[in-house]
Motif scaffolding. Structure first.
Motif, PDB file in Angstrom:
ATOM      1  N   ILE A 133      23.352  84.827 -27.485  1.00  0.00           N
ATOM      2  CA  ILE A 133      24.261  84.248 -26.492  1.00  0.00           C
ATOM      3  C   ILE A 133      24.199  82.725 -26.562  1.00  0.00           C
ATOM      4  CG2 ILE A 133      24.660  83.949 -24.008  1.00  0.00           C
ATOM      5  CD1 ILE A 133      23.694  86.898 -23.683  1.00  0.00           C
ATOM      6  N   GLU A 134      22.987  82.192 -26.559  1.00  0.00           N
ATOM      7  CA  GLU A 134      22.822  80.734 -26.626  1.00  0.00           C
ATOM      8  C   GLU A 134      23.452  80.157 -27.888  1.00  0.00           C
ATOM      9  OE1 GLU A 134      18.553  80.481 -26.286  1.00  0.00           O
ATOM     10  OE2 GLU A 134      18.685  79.991 -24.148  1.00  0.00           O
ATOM     11  N   ASN A 135      23.246  80.802 -29.040  1.00  0.00           N
ATOM     12  CA  ASN A 135      23.802  80.305 -30.303  1.00  0.00           C
ATOM     13  C   ASN A 135      25.325  80.321 -30.303  1.00  0.00           C
ATOM     14  OD1 ASN A 135      21.318  79.684 -31.443  1.00  0.00           O
ATOM     15  ND2 ASN A 135      21.083  81.705 -32.362  1.00  0.00           N
ATOM     16  N   THR A 136      25.908  81.356 -29.750  1.00  0.00           N
ATOM     17  CA  THR A 136      27.374  81.430 -29.672  1.00  0.00           C
ATOM     18  C   THR A 136      27.912  80.299 -28.801  1.00  0.00           C
ATOM     19  OG1 THR A 136      27.344  83.816 -30.008  1.00  0.00           O
ATOM     20  CG2 THR A 136      29.326  82.893 -28.998  1.00  0.00           C
ATOM     21  N   LEU A 137      27.253  80.030 -27.688  1.00  0.00           N
ATOM     22  CA  LEU A 137      27.696  78.953 -26.802  1.00  0.00           C
ATOM     23  C   LEU A 137      27.504  77.580 -27.441  1.00  0.00           C
ATOM     24  CD1 LEU A 137      26.516  80.301 -23.342  1.00  0.00           C
ATOM     25  CD2 LEU A 137      28.831  80.276 -24.291  1.00  0.00           C
ATOM     26  N   ILE A 138      26.449  77.419 -28.225  1.00  0.00           N
ATOM     27  CA  ILE A 138      26.246  76.159 -28.955  1.00  0.00           C
ATOM     28  C   ILE A 138      27.394  75.938 -29.938  1.00  0.00           C
ATOM     29  CG2 ILE A 138      24.810  75.040 -30.725  1.00  0.00           C
ATOM     30  CD1 ILE A 138      22.366  76.308 -29.221  1.00  0.00           C
ATOM     31  N   ARG A 139      27.780  76.993 -30.667  1.00  0.00           N
ATOM     32  CA  ARG A 139      28.898  76.877 -31.614  1.00  0.00           C
ATOM     33  C   ARG A 139      30.200  76.558 -30.878  1.00  0.00           C
ATOM     34  NH1 ARG A 139      26.351  81.392 -33.745  1.00  0.00           N
ATOM     35  NH2 ARG A 139      27.991  82.778 -33.032  1.00  0.00           N
ATOM     36  N   ALA A 140      30.410  77.179 -29.721  1.00  0.00           N
ATOM     37  CA  ALA A 140      31.630  76.920 -28.942  1.00  0.00           C
ATOM     38  C   ALA A 140      31.658  75.471 -28.459  1.00  0.00           C
ATOM     39  CB  ALA A 140      31.709  77.883 -27.756  1.00  0.00           C
ATOM     40  N   ARG A 141      30.521  74.958 -27.986  1.00  0.00           N
ATOM     41  CA  ARG A 141      30.474  73.563 -27.532  1.00  0.00           C
ATOM     42  C   ARG A 141      30.713  72.594 -28.691  1.00  0.00           C
ATOM     43  NH1 ARG A 141      26.118  75.640 -24.383  1.00  0.00           N
ATOM     44  NH2 ARG A 141      24.573  74.749 -25.813  1.00  0.00           N
ATOM     45  N   THR A 142      30.187  72.928 -29.867  1.00  0.00           N
ATOM     46  CA  THR A 142      30.403  72.090 -31.046  1.00  0.00           C
ATOM     47  C   THR A 142      31.879  72.063 -31.410  1.00  0.00           C
ATOM     48  OG1 THR A 142      28.184  72.590 -31.856  1.00  0.00           O
ATOM     49  CG2 THR A 142      29.766  71.759 -33.472  1.00  0.00           C
ATOM     50  N   LEU A 143      32.521  73.221 -31.385  1.00  0.00           N
ATOM     51  CA  LEU A 143      33.965  73.285 -31.657  1.00  0.00           C
ATOM     52  C   LEU A 143      34.757  72.499 -30.617  1.00  0.00           C
ATOM     53  CD1 LEU A 143      34.356  77.034 -32.622  1.00  0.00           C
ATOM     54  CD2 LEU A 143      34.766  75.068 -34.109  1.00  0.00           C
ATOM     55  N   LEU A 144      34.350  72.602 -29.378  1.00  0.00           N
ATOM     56  CA  LEU A 144      35.037  71.888 -28.302  1.00  0.00           C
ATOM     57  C   LEU A 144      34.985  70.387 -28.543  1.00  0.00           C
ATOM     58  CD1 LEU A 144      36.413  71.782 -25.521  1.00  0.00           C
ATOM     59  CD2 LEU A 144      34.127  71.857 -24.507  1.00  0.00           C
ATOM     60  N   LYS A 145      33.817  69.885 -28.892  1.00  0.00           N
ATOM     61  CA  LYS A 145      33.668  68.448 -29.141  1.00  0.00           C
ATOM     62  C   LYS A 145      34.499  67.992 -30.331  1.00  0.00           C
ATOM     63  CE  LYS A 145      29.113  68.042 -27.127  1.00  0.00           C
ATOM     64  NZ  LYS A 145      27.681  67.960 -27.389  1.00  0.00           N
ATOM     65  N   SER A 146      34.557  68.814 -31.367  1.00  0.00           N
ATOM     66  CA  SER A 146      35.307  68.414 -32.568  1.00  0.00           C
ATOM     67  C   SER A 146      36.813  68.601 -32.398  1.00  0.00           C
ATOM     68  CB  SER A 146      34.820  69.191 -33.787  1.00  0.00           C
ATOM     69  OG  SER A 146      35.153  70.559 -33.661  1.00  0.00           O
ATOM     70  N   ASP A 147      37.228  69.443 -31.449  1.00  0.00           N
ATOM     71  CA  ASP A 147      38.639  69.776 -31.265  1.00  0.00           C
ATOM     72  C   ASP A 147      39.331  68.907 -30.219  1.00  0.00           C
ATOM     73  OD1 ASP A 147      40.588  71.371 -32.368  1.00  0.00           O
ATOM     74  OD2 ASP A 147      40.452  72.896 -30.807  1.00  0.00           O
ATOM     75  N   GLU A 148      38.591  68.320 -29.303  1.00  0.00           N
ATOM     76  CA  GLU A 148      39.198  67.601 -28.176  1.00  0.00           C
ATOM     77  C   GLU A 148      40.234  66.566 -28.588  1.00  0.00           C
ATOM     78  OE1 GLU A 148      36.369  67.622 -24.321  1.00  0.00           O
ATOM     79  OE2 GLU A 148      35.616  66.507 -26.055  1.00  0.00           O
ATOM     80  N   PRO A 149      39.938  65.646 -29.501  1.00  0.00           N
ATOM     81  CA  PRO A 149      40.947  64.629 -29.802  1.00  0.00           C
ATOM     82  C   PRO A 149      42.142  65.170 -30.582  1.00  0.00           C
ATOM     83  CG  PRO A 149      38.862  64.151 -30.931  1.00  0.00           C
ATOM     84  CD  PRO A 149      38.691  65.419 -30.169  1.00  0.00           C
ATOM     85  N   LYS A 150      41.977  66.278 -31.290  1.00  0.00           N
ATOM     86  CA  LYS A 150      43.051  66.808 -32.131  1.00  0.00           C
ATOM     87  C   LYS A 150      43.947  67.781 -31.387  1.00  0.00           C
ATOM     88  CE  LYS A 150      39.865  68.043 -35.104  1.00  0.00           C
ATOM     89  NZ  LYS A 150      39.233  68.743 -36.191  1.00  0.00           N
ATOM     90  N   GLN A 151      43.512  68.265 -30.236  1.00  0.00           N
ATOM     91  CA  GLN A 151      44.234  69.319 -29.527  1.00  0.00           C
ATOM     92  C   GLN A 151      45.621  68.859 -29.110  1.00  0.00           C
ATOM     93  OE1 GLN A 151      42.914  72.274 -29.326  1.00  0.00           O
ATOM     94  NE2 GLN A 151      44.489  73.248 -28.157  1.00  0.00           N
ATOM     95  N   ARG A 152      46.627  69.653 -29.426  1.00  0.00           N
ATOM     96  CA  ARG A 152      47.995  69.370 -29.012  1.00  0.00           C
ATOM     97  C   ARG A 152      48.519  70.577 -28.251  1.00  0.00           C
ATOM     98  NH1 ARG A 152      47.333  66.918 -33.775  1.00  0.00           N
ATOM     99  NH2 ARG A 152      48.069  64.793 -34.007  1.00  0.00           N
ATOM    100  N   PRO A 153      49.342  70.338 -27.240  1.00  0.00           N
ATOM    101  CA  PRO A 153      49.890  71.480 -26.500  1.00  0.00           C
ATOM    102  C   PRO A 153      50.767  72.342 -27.416  1.00  0.00           C
ATOM    103  CG  PRO A 153      50.592  69.372 -25.545  1.00  0.00           C
ATOM    104  CD  PRO A 153      49.802  69.075 -26.768  1.00  0.00           C
ATOM    105  N   VAL A 154      50.652  73.641 -27.241  1.00  0.00           N
ATOM    106  CA  VAL A 154      51.458  74.575 -28.015  1.00  0.00           C
ATOM    107  C   VAL A 154      52.193  75.470 -27.030  1.00  0.00           C
ATOM    108  CG1 VAL A 154      51.395  76.442 -29.706  1.00  0.00           C
ATOM    109  CG2 VAL A 154      49.794  74.541 -29.896  1.00  0.00           C
ATOM    110  N   ASN A 155      53.469  75.683 -27.251  1.00  0.00           N
ATOM    111  CA  ASN A 155      54.252  76.550 -26.392  1.00  0.00           C
ATOM    112  C   ASN A 155      54.314  77.940 -27.012  1.00  0.00           C
ATOM    113  OD1 ASN A 155      56.064  77.849 -24.780  1.00  0.00           O
ATOM    114  ND2 ASN A 155      57.683  76.331 -24.974  1.00  0.00           N
ATOM    115  N   TYR A 156      53.614  78.897 -26.395  1.00  0.00           N
ATOM    116  CA  TYR A 156      53.576  80.257 -26.924  1.00  0.00           C
ATOM    117  C   TYR A 156      54.551  81.176 -26.205  1.00  0.00           C
ATOM    118  CZ  TYR A 156      49.381  78.799 -29.291  1.00  0.00           C
ATOM    119  OH  TYR A 156      48.489  78.150 -30.087  1.00  0.00           O
ATOM    120  N   SER A 157      55.372  80.638 -25.335  1.00  0.00           N
ATOM    121  CA  SER A 157      56.268  81.489 -24.548  1.00  0.00           C
ATOM    122  C   SER A 157      57.561  81.821 -25.282  1.00  0.00           C
ATOM    123  CB  SER A 157      56.566  80.815 -23.202  1.00  0.00           C
ATOM    124  OG  SER A 157      57.230  79.588 -23.417  1.00  0.00           O
TER     125      SER A 157
END
Length: 158
Positions: A133-157
């Motif tokens: 559980i801890e390792n999965t959350l560490i990977r998710a936090r790492t992805l979050l940090k690397s993704d924040e500046p690149k994230q763009r809104p996407v319209n899935y509707s």
């Protein structure tokens, strides 16, 4: 407990369990039909998480918050995207603030090493699975940090 509440469609049972582990009130049943998910979201002010574009579109037409989960994403990728959009706290790994991964009940501390669900009475403890559980959350936090500046809104509707 966390403030956001979710209702999750039948295709995302694993995600529902993860959100419950993180302490989020998450309604889920693999038998929920679309109309039931829409009703629960409306009546209980829950965010819909789904892999069904049609359900997401109908939810948005009704003014309900809906997050379309792209197929093929790993759980840590989905958690990172939810953290970015809804400020999900990915650091919580404290059973005192978790919910039962099976029924969504609140966990109650029995002693230093054991917790019990107040609803279904399932028992929990910090076993070897805790490191996973801890390792999965560490990977998710790492992805979050690397993704924040690149994230763009996407319209899935569409």
């Amino acid at each position: 407990m966390q403030s956001q509440k979710f209702v999750v469609d039948a295709m995302l049972g694993k995600l529902a369990r993860w959100l419950r582990i993180l302490g989020y009130d998450t309604a889920y049943s693999n038998s929920f039909e679309d109309w039931k998910i829409l009703r629960i979201a409306s009546e209980e002010n829950r965010i819909i998480l789904t892999r069904d574009r049609g359900l997401c579109s109908r939810a948005r037409k009704k003014g309900l918050e809906c997050f379309y989960v792209l197929p093929g994403l790993k759980i840590e990728e989905v958690l990172a995207k939810l953290a970015l959009k809804y400020h999900i706290d990915l650091s919580i790994i404290d059973p005192n603030f978790s919910r039962c991964s099976v029924c969504n009940g609140v966990l109650k501390k029995i002693n230093d090493n054991y917790w019990e669900c107040t609803k279904c009475h399932k028992k929990y403890w910090k076993g070897s699975h805790w490191r996973t559980i801890e390792n999965t959350l560490i990977r998710a936090r790492t992805l979050l940090k690397s993704d924040e500046p690149k994230q763009r809104p996407v319209n899935y509707s569409q």
